[in-house]
Design a protein around this motif. Structure first.
Motif, PDB file in Angstrom:
ATOM      1  N   VAL A 181      46.556 -34.598  -4.378  1.00 23.48           N
ATOM      2  CA  VAL A 181      46.491 -34.748  -5.832  1.00 23.48           C
ATOM      3  C   VAL A 181      46.291 -36.221  -6.173  1.00 23.48           C
ATOM      4  O   VAL A 181      46.566 -37.117  -5.364  1.00 23.48           O
ATOM      5  CB  VAL A 181      47.755 -34.195  -6.509  1.00 23.48           C
ATOM      6  CG1 VAL A 181      47.932 -32.720  -6.174  1.00 23.48           C
ATOM      7  CG2 VAL A 181      48.992 -34.985  -6.088  1.00 23.48           C
ATOM      8  N   SER A 182      45.805 -36.483  -7.366  1.00 23.95           N
ATOM      9  CA  SER A 182      45.517 -37.857  -7.785  1.00 23.95           C
ATOM     10  C   SER A 182      46.784 -38.706  -7.812  1.00 23.95           C
ATOM     11  O   SER A 182      47.901 -38.195  -7.994  1.00 23.95           O
ATOM     12  CB  SER A 182      44.865 -37.851  -9.166  1.00 23.95           C
ATOM     13  OG  SER A 182      43.623 -37.195  -9.119  1.00 23.95           O
ATOM     14  N   THR A 183      46.598 -40.007  -7.625  1.00 22.63           N
ATOM     15  CA  THR A 183      47.738 -40.923  -7.527  1.00 22.63           C
ATOM     16  C   THR A 183      48.570 -40.972  -8.805  1.00 22.63           C
ATOM     17  O   THR A 183      49.770 -41.238  -8.754  1.00 22.63           O
ATOM     18  CB  THR A 183      47.252 -42.343  -7.202  1.00 22.63           C
ATOM     19  OG1 THR A 183      46.264 -42.733  -8.162  1.00 22.63           O
ATOM     20  CG2 THR A 183      46.633 -42.395  -5.810  1.00 22.63           C
ATOM     21  N   ASP A 184      47.939 -40.692  -9.972  1.00 28.69           N
ATOM     22  CA  ASP A 184      48.678 -40.789 -11.236  1.00 28.69           C
ATOM     23  C   ASP A 184      49.657 -39.638 -11.445  1.00 28.69           C
ATOM     24  O   ASP A 184      50.554 -39.727 -12.299  1.00 28.69           O
ATOM     25  CB  ASP A 184      47.710 -40.868 -12.427  1.00 28.69           C
ATOM     26  CG  ASP A 184      46.770 -39.687 -12.490  1.00 28.69           C
ATOM     27  OD1 ASP A 184      46.474 -39.129 -11.427  1.00 28.69           O
ATOM     28  OD2 ASP A 184      46.342 -39.316 -13.599  1.00 28.69           O
ATOM     29  N   ILE A 185      49.513 -38.552 -10.670  1.00 29.54           N
ATOM     30  CA  ILE A 185      50.460 -37.435 -10.801  1.00 29.54           C
ATOM     31  C   ILE A 185      51.221 -37.179  -9.498  1.00 29.54           C
ATOM     32  O   ILE A 185      51.995 -36.229  -9.398  1.00 29.54           O
ATOM     33  CB  ILE A 185      49.737 -36.152 -11.260  1.00 29.54           C
ATOM     34  CG1 ILE A 185      48.627 -35.761 -10.269  1.00 29.54           C
ATOM     35  CG2 ILE A 185      49.176 -36.306 -12.668  1.00 29.54           C
ATOM     36  CD1 ILE A 185      48.022 -34.395 -10.552  1.00 29.54           C
ATOM     37  N   LYS A 186      50.992 -38.021  -8.515  1.00 35.61           N
ATOM     38  CA  LYS A 186      51.660 -37.846  -7.229  1.00 35.61           C
ATOM     39  C   LYS A 186      53.172 -38.016  -7.393  1.00 35.61           C
ATOM     40  O   LYS A 186      53.640 -38.933  -8.076  1.00 35.61           O
ATOM     41  CB  LYS A 186      51.131 -38.862  -6.221  1.00 35.61           C
ATOM     42  CG  LYS A 186      51.705 -38.711  -4.810  1.00 35.61           C
ATOM     43  CD  LYS A 186      51.246 -37.430  -4.163  1.00 35.61           C
ATOM     44  CE  LYS A 186      51.827 -37.253  -2.765  1.00 35.61           C
ATOM     45  NZ  LYS A 186      51.577 -35.903  -2.229  1.00 35.61           N
ATOM     46  N   GLY A 187      53.940 -37.123  -6.767  1.00 35.36           N
ATOM     47  CA  GLY A 187      55.394 -37.221  -6.814  1.00 35.36           C
ATOM     48  C   GLY A 187      56.024 -36.677  -8.076  1.00 35.36           C
ATOM     49  O   GLY A 187      57.231 -36.831  -8.282  1.00 35.36           O
ATOM     50  N   LYS A 188      55.230 -36.001  -8.910  1.00 32.85           N
ATOM     51  CA  LYS A 188      55.751 -35.457 -10.172  1.00 32.85           C
ATOM     52  C   LYS A 188      55.867 -33.943 -10.136  1.00 32.85           C
ATOM     53  O   LYS A 188      55.929 -33.282 -11.177  1.00 32.85           O
ATOM     54  CB  LYS A 188      54.862 -35.901 -11.331  1.00 32.85           C
ATOM     55  CG  LYS A 188      54.840 -37.420 -11.515  1.00 32.85           C
ATOM     56  CD  LYS A 188      53.999 -37.845 -12.705  1.00 32.85           C
ATOM     57  CE  LYS A 188      54.018 -39.364 -12.872  1.00 32.85           C
ATOM     58  NZ  LYS A 188      53.197 -39.818 -14.014  1.00 32.85           N
ATOM     59  N   THR A 227      53.767 -31.669  -9.391  1.00 28.82           N
ATOM     60  CA  THR A 227      52.636 -30.981  -9.994  1.00 28.82           C
ATOM     61  C   THR A 227      52.056 -29.957  -9.006  1.00 28.82           C
ATOM     62  O   THR A 227      52.466 -29.883  -7.847  1.00 28.82           O
ATOM     63  CB  THR A 227      51.549 -31.986 -10.398  1.00 28.82           C
ATOM     64  OG1 THR A 227      51.230 -32.796  -9.266  1.00 28.82           O
ATOM     65  CG2 THR A 227      52.026 -32.875 -11.534  1.00 28.82           C
ATOM     66  N   PHE A 228      51.067 -29.205  -9.478  1.00 28.41           N
ATOM     67  CA  PHE A 228      50.435 -28.155  -8.680  1.00 28.41           C
ATOM     68  C   PHE A 228      49.917 -28.708  -7.357  1.00 28.41           C
ATOM     69  O   PHE A 228      49.186 -29.695  -7.332  1.00 28.41           O
ATOM     70  CB  PHE A 228      49.286 -27.541  -9.489  1.00 28.41           C
ATOM     71  CG  PHE A 228      48.513 -26.482  -8.772  1.00 28.41           C
ATOM     72  CD1 PHE A 228      49.110 -25.276  -8.427  1.00 28.41           C
ATOM     73  CD2 PHE A 228      47.181 -26.678  -8.443  1.00 28.41           C
ATOM     74  CE1 PHE A 228      48.403 -24.277  -7.779  1.00 28.41           C
ATOM     75  CE2 PHE A 228      46.455 -25.693  -7.783  1.00 28.41           C
ATOM     76  CZ  PHE A 228      47.075 -24.490  -7.452  1.00 28.41           C
ATOM     77  N   GLN A 229      50.306 -28.097  -6.263  1.00 25.96           N
ATOM     78  CA  GLN A 229      49.888 -28.409  -4.897  1.00 25.96           C
ATOM     79  C   GLN A 229      50.340 -29.795  -4.402  1.00 25.96           C
ATOM     80  O   GLN A 229      49.858 -30.278  -3.385  1.00 25.96           O
ATOM     81  CB  GLN A 229      48.371 -28.272  -4.739  1.00 25.96           C
ATOM     82  CG  GLN A 229      47.881 -26.836  -4.875  1.00 25.96           C
ATOM     83  CD  GLN A 229      46.452 -26.631  -4.442  1.00 25.96           C
ATOM     84  OE1 GLN A 229      45.653 -27.567  -4.428  1.00 25.96           O
ATOM     85  NE2 GLN A 229      46.113 -25.396  -4.086  1.00 25.96           N
ATOM     86  N   ASP A 230      51.261 -30.418  -5.111  1.00 26.84           N
ATOM     87  CA  ASP A 230      51.762 -31.729  -4.672  1.00 26.84           C
ATOM     88  C   ASP A 230      52.900 -31.533  -3.675  1.00 26.84           C
ATOM     89  O   ASP A 230      53.928 -30.934  -3.988  1.00 26.84           O
ATOM     90  CB  ASP A 230      52.254 -32.526  -5.882  1.00 26.84           C
ATOM     91  CG  ASP A 230      52.781 -33.900  -5.477  1.00 26.84           C
ATOM     92  OD1 ASP A 230      52.424 -34.372  -4.372  1.00 26.84           O
ATOM     93  OD2 ASP A 230      53.554 -34.500  -6.252  1.00 26.84           O
TER      94      ASP A 230
END
Length: 529
Positions: free
Chosen positions: A103-110, A112-115
């Motif tokens: 997943v993109s760096t701006d949503i990593k660790g939140k 989110t879907f498939q993180d």
């Protein structure tokens, strides 16, 4: 300075420059930019039907070719499906590069879907796991991984690439890191090795598959010729010198030959080249006088360990003169003949040992056999005499079920002219049977042979040996012939050796995908002597 390429395109360019010809994978949302770059590349992509199959195919391609195998998967479930095959590569030090989207760096660790924390997952089963959080980090990670491969440090290397990084422009104006991992060889270590050889009365070489990965076969053969030291091999290194050559005592360890294990038991010096010295290899060793040459410090057996590239180490040894002769020692070893095997019990259905003996009669140096876990490795080990390395492939360090068909796919791309046989069981084949679709799609001339006893045979044997009733080992199998036909693959049920020999010979000549379901009896595999 920026290029006209985005990071995904630059990644594919780097793979091309490093000589990558094939990539095995399965696309997904978080890795689409890399797939778009791959579409425009000269690199051939092989679409497997499951990510586990992609890594098994990359694994066998690397084992045979000695080159780096590469596989691709998307984030989350795609990456997690690689874990089985990556751990198999880790156990056998196979040089593979695993690329996963994220997943993109701006949503990593939140959450989110498939993180998922993919680097935390892959770190324990990889030589290194990189998080390419920038284009510059990606380039340095790729360069460092291939630098390890070039120095002879093999095993899985994982690079996790967030989706937004894949689409960013590549910045060329950054420091490219180059670091040498393996130090120069000390002359004192060469002299100490020579001294040990000269003082030894019963030396023995154990050759591992690291000799293949380091492209050290010529140096190894020269060393054996100069020193006249008898050799044994690990399972993976079988055939590194033809097993019908008097220099080669054969496999050592749990399923070893009598000569090889006699030599291991009585040797006063072991020279271990490119092997991790697993417990199955060392089961008959009695001496502590062991010299081990390996590029992976994790495999330090605890004796004299040299962290060197085995090719370079042998080159320096070959520059020296050796005066030691080993005639008496070799004569002692050669006086030991293998114990005559007991006669086979009579069975209503075909005996699996007879089936495998007949399969091997159809095999020559232009045949590669990929075997699965279970009872099959024992029969193929005890019944075969190999003339080239990698002639029989098996993921021996981990032994995952379902290895043979996807690994046979990788083998076809490494050995285009070989007959490729995937030998599996009725339990193991159902782990990755969807890969029959790949055989049909790419018209791969792979012959799948299912040794079918409607049972998880090796597990039942363990239950029998433990004196407990069999439990959860009987299999209600599908009609494998109809299943193969559904994938547009010719198939036959086999109930006699005459039928097997006739139809197998025909399938080899036709060079088309074919499946044989061979019905065999439930018998115990022979235990190690």
């Amino acid at each position: 300075m920026k290029t006209d390429k985005n990071t995904a395109e630059y990644l594919i360019k780097l793979l091309e420059e490093h000589g990558v010809d094939y990539v095995f994978g399965y696309p997904g949302e978080q890795i689409l930019p890399i797939y778009e770059a791959l579409r425009k590349s000269k690199i051939k992509h092989v679409l497997t039907r499951h990510e586990q199959a992609a890594i098994h195919a990359a694994d066998s391609y690397a084992r045979i070719s000695g080159k780096c195998g590469v596989c691709l998967a998307t984030a989350g479930p795609g990456a997690m499906n690689l874990v089985m095959g990556v751990s198999a590569c880790y156990k056998d030090n196979v040089p593979v590069l695993i690329l996963t989207g994220d997943v993109s760096t701006d949503i990593k660790g939140k959450n989110t879907f498939q993180d998922l924390p993919l680097n935390d997952v892959f770190k324990p089963i990889c030589f290194k796991s990189y998080n390419a959080h920038s284009p510059e980090k990606l380039e340095n990670s790729i360069n460092e991984a291939f630098m390890h491969f070039e120095e002879g440090i093999t095993g899985p290397f994982h690079i996790n690439i967030p989706k937004n990084i894949q689409s960013k422009p590549m910045n060329m104006h950054h420091k490219v890191i180059h670091t040498n991992i393996i130090k120069d060889i000390k002359e004192s270590d060469i002299q100490d090795t020579i001294k040990c050889i000269e003082e030894s009365e019963k030396p023995l070489i154990i050759a591992g598959y690291g000799l293949i990965y380091s492209d050290a076969i010529n140096e190894f053969l020269e060393f054996v010729e100069k020193t006249d030291i008898p050799i044994t091999t690990t399972w993976n290194a079988r055939g590194i010198i033809p097993e019908n050559d008097e220099k080669n005592l054969g496999l050592t360890g749990n399923r070893g030959t009598r000569k090889a294990n006699y030599a291991a038991e009585h040797a006063d010096l072991i020279i271990a080249l490119g092997t991790r010295l697993s417990e199955r290899t060392t089961s008959h060793i009695n001496t502590d006088n062991i010299i081990q040459v390996n590029t992976n410090k994790e495999h330090d057996y605890g004796k004299t360990f040299y962290h060197y590239n085995v090719k370079n180490f042998l080159k320096l040894l070959n520059e020296k003169n050796f005066t030691k002769e080993n005639f008496k020692w070799k004569n002692r070893i050669n006086s030991k003949e293998d114990v005559k095997k007991p006669e086979l019990e009579e069975t209503d259905k075909l005996h699996p040992e007879l089936v495998i003996q007949n399969i091997l009669k159809h095999c020559d140096t232009n045949t590669t056999i990929v075997i699965d876990a279970g009872t099959i490795p024992t029969y193929f080990t005890t019944e075969s005499t190999l003339e080239k390395s990698g002639q029989i492939l098996f993921s021996g360090g981990l032994g995952p079920m379902g290895y043979s068909i996807p690994a046979a796919i990788g083998a076809t791309y490494a050995r285009h002219d070989d007959v490729i046989i995937a030998a599996t069981g009725d339990g193991a084949v159902q782990m990755t049977i969807e890969e029959l679709a790949v055989l049909n799609t790419y018209k791969l001339p792979i012959i799948v042979i299912i040794i079918n006893n409607n049972l998880l045979g090796i597990i039942k044997q363990w239950q029998d040996m433990a004196g407990i009733p069999k439990f959860q080992v009987d299999l209600d199998n599908p009609d494998f012939v109809k299943l193969a036909n559904a994938y547009n693959i010719e198939a036959d049920n086999i109930t006699s050796l005459e039928e097997l020999n006739e139809k197998l010979d025909k399938a080899i000549k036709e060079k088309k995908p074919h499946l044989f379901n061979v019905e065999v009896a439930d018998v115990h595999i022979p235990l190690p002597l």
